[in-house]
Scaffold this active site. Structure first.
Site, PDB file in Angstrom:
ATOM      1  N   CYS A  93       0.904  -1.353   0.055  1.00  0.00           N
ATOM      2  CA  CYS A  93      -0.134  -0.111  -0.092  1.00  0.00           C
ATOM      3  C   CYS A  93       0.963   1.157   0.075  1.00  0.00           C
ATOM      4  CB  CYS A  93      -0.891  -0.007   1.129  1.00  0.00           C
ATOM      5  SG  CYS A  93      -1.952   1.412   1.436  1.00  0.00           S
ATOM      6  N   CYS A 129      -6.931   0.355   2.044  1.00  0.00           N
ATOM      7  CA  CYS A 129      -5.866  -0.722   1.765  1.00  0.00           C
ATOM      8  C   CYS A 129      -6.152  -2.069   1.984  1.00  0.00           C
ATOM      9  CB  CYS A 129      -4.456  -0.129   1.949  1.00  0.00           C
ATOM     10  SG  CYS A 129      -3.584   1.139   1.105  1.00  0.00           S
ATOM     11  N   CYS A 193     -16.335  22.837  18.717  1.00  0.00           N
ATOM     12  CA  CYS A 193     -15.009  22.598  18.913  1.00  0.00           C
ATOM     13  C   CYS A 193     -14.352  23.780  19.577  1.00  0.00           C
ATOM     14  CB  CYS A 193     -14.270  22.065  17.835  1.00  0.00           C
ATOM     15  SG  CYS A 193     -14.889  20.499  17.182  1.00  0.00           S
ATOM     16  N   CYS A 196     -14.481  25.193  23.433  1.00  0.00           N
ATOM     17  CA  CYS A 196     -13.595  24.397  24.546  1.00  0.00           C
ATOM     18  C   CYS A 196     -12.138  24.904  23.954  1.00  0.00           C
ATOM     19  CB  CYS A 196     -13.699  23.047  24.309  1.00  0.00           C
ATOM     20  SG  CYS A 196     -15.323  22.183  25.107  1.00  0.00           S
ATOM     21  N   HIS A 197     -11.701  24.498  22.923  1.00  0.00           N
ATOM     22  CA  HIS A 197     -10.475  24.246  22.805  1.00  0.00           C
ATOM     23  C   HIS A 197      -9.787  25.823  22.355  1.00  0.00           C
ATOM     24  CE1 HIS A 197      -9.564  20.376  22.614  1.00  0.00           C
ATOM     25  NE2 HIS A 197     -10.878  19.947  22.302  1.00  0.00           N
ATOM     26  N   ARG A 237     -10.613  10.260  19.360  1.00  0.00           N
ATOM     27  CA  ARG A 237     -10.508  11.313  20.002  1.00  0.00           C
ATOM     28  C   ARG A 237     -11.550  12.259  19.549  1.00  0.00           C
ATOM     29  NH1 ARG A 237     -11.404  14.534  23.422  1.00  0.00           N
ATOM     30  NH2 ARG A 237      -9.969  15.766  24.570  1.00  0.00           N
ATOM     31  N   CYS A 241     -15.009  14.088  21.815  1.00  0.00           N
ATOM     32  CA  CYS A 241     -15.425  15.243  22.045  1.00  0.00           C
ATOM     33  C   CYS A 241     -16.780  15.524  21.414  1.00  0.00           C
ATOM     34  CB  CYS A 241     -14.404  16.072  21.004  1.00  0.00           C
ATOM     35  SG  CYS A 241     -13.076  16.337  21.751  1.00  0.00           S
TER      36      CYS A 241
END
Length: 283
Positions: A93, A129, A193, A196-197, A237, A241
């Site tokens: 691949c 792949c 997003c 919070c971030h 992850r 969230c």
């Protein structure tokens, strides 16, 4: 400690034993005679009944180079070199830098792949792949196998400079979609997003630091989360969230995952960030 497994020597693990002793100096070119085979189970496992393998939480053994995520690297390595129904391994691949090249590929993904006509992150590329190269059917591909293979390949980009620079029209479109998703407020809590971030960047949530993309968000995944006793990829992850703010999580390998990953890592690239030691170890 989370898991305790008994040792079972189903068959001898016999390796060649040379007939001469090793010399701590210049070896003799004549030392090529094999005397017999040495069974490692016999010599290393003295009492199989009282021998166990342990999964241990914490980083107290990190000084000895032992971290929980290393197990997933080894599992991923075994799966990477496993032949699929087509008789091929994932060495066939192209993950972004040429067929079989692993060094540094995680640092340049997501990117556009001509063979699929779409932008893919590492996880979706592994998924692709396994089907196109190895011949697996979608229903035969286990999510945990993709996690392990992703972790194995990502380990070749430990501490590498992040180099996600959208250039192809589809890469630019994916970046723009990711930026839109990043700032769009949704769900019962009217969250995004960015809320919070960016608003709380530099602070901590459950002892974990909150970072924005410009502060290197995304450079620690894949990572073993000892609080959850499991390994998280970047797609995992992102799902975490979404669930945390009450928004239904997208399907794995989706455009949402790839768009957000493209935007986050492209911003981290602009800020000059590198990946941490992968797989990372986090709360």
């Amino acid at each position: 400690m989370r898991t305790l497994q008994g040792f079972e020597a189903r068959r001898p693990l016999a390796l060649p034993l040379l007939g001469t002793r090793a010399v701590a100096g210049f070896p003799s070119p004549a030392d090529d005679h094999m005397e017999r085979r040495l069974d490692l189970n016999e010599h290393l496992v003295r009492n199989p009944i009282s021998t166990f393998f342990l999964r241990v939480d914490g980083d107290s053994m990190s000084g000895a180079g032992i971290l929980p995520g290393d197990l997933f690297v080894e599992e991923g390595k075994e799966l990477f070199y496993r032949k699929g129904p087509s008789g091929k391994t994932l060495e066939e691949c192209d993950f972004g830098l040429g067929k079989g090249v692993l060094e540094g590929v995680y640092a340049v993904l997501p990117k556009y792949f001509p063979d699929t006509g779409r932008v893919e992150d590492l996880e979706s590329r592994v998924y692709t792949c396994m089907q196109r190269v190895q011949g697996f059917k979608p229903e035969e591909i286990k999510r945990d196998e993709v996690r392990a293979i992703t972790t194995f390949i990502a380990s070749f980009s430990s501490k590498a400079k992040i180099q996600v620079v959208p250039k192809h029209p589809q890469e630019i479109a994916m970046y723009n979609l990711g930026r839109e998703l990043w700032y769009t407020r949704a769900g019962p809590r009217d969250m995004s997003c960015a809320v919070c971030h960016e608003r709380y960047a530099g602070q901590r949530v459950r002892l974990s630091p909150v970072r924005s993309p410009k502060e290197g968000l995304g450079n620690e995944w894949p990572a073993y989360r000892f609080e959850e006793d499991r390994l998280y990829t970047f797609e995992d992850r992102i799902d975490f969230c979404y669930e945390s703010i009450g928004i239904p999580k997208p399907e794995f390998y989706s455009e949402v995952h790839i768009a957000l990953t493209t935007y986050i890592l492209a911003e981290a690239t602009k800020a000059g960030h590198s990946f941490l030691e992968l797989p990372f170890f986090t709360r």
